[in-house]
Design a protein around this motif. Structure first.
Motif, PDB file in Angstrom:
ATOM      1  N   PRO A  21       0.821  -1.213   0.000  1.00 28.57           N
ATOM      2  CA  PRO A  21       0.000   0.000   0.000  1.00 28.57           C
ATOM      3  C   PRO A  21       0.857   1.267   0.000  1.00 28.57           C
ATOM      4  CG  PRO A  21       0.128  -0.895   2.208  1.00 28.57           C
ATOM      5  CD  PRO A  21       0.847  -1.884   1.304  1.00 28.57           C
ATOM      6  N   SER A  22       0.230   2.364  -0.426  1.00 32.92           N
ATOM      7  CA  SER A  22       0.885   3.667  -0.362  1.00 32.92           C
ATOM      8  C   SER A  22      -0.204   4.733  -0.352  1.00 32.92           C
ATOM      9  CB  SER A  22       1.811   3.881  -1.563  1.00 32.92           C
ATOM     10  OG  SER A  22       1.056   3.968  -2.757  1.00 32.92           O
ATOM     11  N   HIS A  23       0.175   5.931   0.045  1.00 28.85           N
ATOM     12  CA  HIS A  23      -0.717   7.084  -0.043  1.00 28.85           C
ATOM     13  C   HIS A  23      -0.392   7.771  -1.361  1.00 28.85           C
ATOM     14  CE1 HIS A  23      -2.325   6.923   4.055  1.00 28.85           C
ATOM     15  NE2 HIS A  23      -1.145   6.458   4.375  1.00 28.85           N
ATOM     16  N   LYS A  24      -1.176   7.439  -2.399  1.00 35.73           N
ATOM     17  CA  LYS A  24      -0.930   7.990  -3.734  1.00 35.73           C
ATOM     18  C   LYS A  24      -1.379   9.436  -3.807  1.00 35.73           C
ATOM     19  CE  LYS A  24      -1.306   3.575  -6.097  1.00 35.73           C
ATOM     20  NZ  LYS A  24      -1.985   2.790  -7.128  1.00 35.73           N
ATOM     21  N   LEU A  25      -0.539  10.247  -4.449  1.00 34.75           N
ATOM     22  CA  LEU A  25      -0.818  11.671  -4.602  1.00 34.75           C
ATOM     23  C   LEU A  25      -1.127  12.040  -6.041  1.00 34.75           C
ATOM     24  CD1 LEU A  25       2.216  12.889  -2.500  1.00 34.75           C
ATOM     25  CD2 LEU A  25      -0.167  12.691  -1.754  1.00 34.75           C
ATOM     26  N   TYR A  26      -0.381  11.445  -6.946  1.00 30.42           N
ATOM     27  CA  TYR A  26      -0.455  11.807  -8.365  1.00 30.42           C
ATOM     28  C   TYR A  26       0.041  10.628  -9.172  1.00 30.42           C
ATOM     29  CZ  TYR A  26       0.773  13.982 -12.800  1.00 30.42           C
ATOM     30  OH  TYR A  26       0.870  14.272 -14.134  1.00 30.42           O
ATOM     31  N   GLU A  27      -0.592  10.422 -10.319  1.00 35.69           N
ATOM     32  CA  GLU A  27      -0.146   9.358 -11.214  1.00 35.69           C
ATOM     33  C   GLU A  27      -0.411   9.780 -12.644  1.00 35.69           C
ATOM     34  OE1 GLU A  27      -0.476   4.510 -11.630  1.00 35.69           O
ATOM     35  OE2 GLU A  27      -1.945   5.558 -10.401  1.00 35.69           O
ATOM     36  N   THR A  31       4.817   8.152 -14.242  1.00 36.84           N
ATOM     37  CA  THR A  31       5.275   8.369 -12.871  1.00 36.84           C
ATOM     38  C   THR A  31       4.169   8.127 -11.854  1.00 36.84           C
ATOM     39  OG1 THR A  31       4.715  10.732 -12.827  1.00 36.84           O
ATOM     40  CG2 THR A  31       6.919  10.144 -13.640  1.00 36.84           C
ATOM     41  N   LEU A  32       4.605   7.947 -10.607  1.00 37.19           N
ATOM     42  CA  LEU A  32       3.707   7.847  -9.462  1.00 37.19           C
ATOM     43  C   LEU A  32       4.318   8.679  -8.350  1.00 37.19           C
ATOM     44  CD1 LEU A  32       1.291   6.473  -7.955  1.00 37.19           C
ATOM     45  CD2 LEU A  32       2.937   4.706  -7.258  1.00 37.19           C
ATOM     46  N   ALA A  33       3.489   9.483  -7.677  1.00 37.97           N
ATOM     47  CA  ALA A  33       3.937  10.246  -6.510  1.00 37.97           C
ATOM     48  C   ALA A  33       3.185   9.726  -5.290  1.00 37.97           C
ATOM     49  CB  ALA A  33       3.678  11.733  -6.703  1.00 37.97           C
ATOM     50  N   ILE A  34       3.942   9.501  -4.205  1.00 39.59           N
ATOM     51  CA  ILE A  34       3.385   8.948  -2.970  1.00 39.59           C
ATOM     52  C   ILE A  34       3.958   9.692  -1.767  1.00 39.59           C
ATOM     53  CG2 ILE A  34       3.046   6.636  -3.955  1.00 39.59           C
ATOM     54  CD1 ILE A  34       5.656   5.757  -2.537  1.00 39.59           C
ATOM     55  N   MET A  35       3.312   9.520  -0.625  1.00 35.33           N
ATOM     56  CA  MET A  35       3.845  10.065   0.618  1.00 35.33           C
ATOM     57  C   MET A  35       5.034   9.217   1.071  1.00 35.33           C
ATOM     58  SD  MET A  35       1.956  12.689   1.219  1.00 35.33           S
ATOM     59  CE  MET A  35       2.675  13.142   2.799  1.00 35.33           C
TER      60      MET A  35
END
Length: 144
Positions: A21-27, A31-35
């Motif tokens: 799991p992750s806290h997704k911010l942007y995809e 790319t993928l951005a996570i906390m």
């Protein structure tokens, strides 16, 4: 090129595959951005390429460009979301360069005058704080 092969079982590869799991911010497509779960400052997030790359030494130039486009987008969002005075962007390569997870990633950290970064590898943040910070960043991205 890195002399060490990419390990497809690193934690970020597992997050990209949906195995962790992750806290997704942007995809986006590349790319993928996570906390960051061990943040060095409030709102600390990470931008990952979807393409396997150990670090900047072996990433394809197009993938690196996509990572930097997303890092800029996240830098603007975290600055807005946390009313930060600045933003620190870090990227580490190989153990001697400070890299711990061997999948290319860029750290994006909102910054404030007189507030030092926490030590790397610090304690894990509480999930509810990560979730709240992620929501603030997603809201800033949506209103960009």
């Amino acid at each position: 090129m890195s002399s060490v092969a990419y390990d497809p079982n690193n934690v970020f590869a597992k997050i990209l595959r949906g195995e962790l799991p992750s806290h997704k911010l942007y995809e986006d497509a590349d790319t993928l951005a996570i906390m960051d779960i061990m943040p060095r400052g409030e709102g600390h997030c990470l931008v990952l390429p979807k393409q396997p790359a150990r670090n900047i030494l072996d990433v394809e130039p197009e993938s690196l460009a996509a990572v930097m486009r997303s890092a800029q987008k996240l830098a603007r969002a975290v600055k807005k979301a946390f009313d930060a005075e600045g933003v620190t962007v870090h990227q580490f390569n190989e153990s001697a360069g400070g890299q711990v997870v061997f999948h290319l990633h860029v750290h994006v950290i909102p910054r404030f005058e007189g507030v030092a970064l926490k030590a790397p590898g610090g304690p894990m943040e509480k999930p509810e704080i990560l979730a709240a910070n992620a929501e603030r960043i997603r809201a800033a991205l949506a209103n960009a």
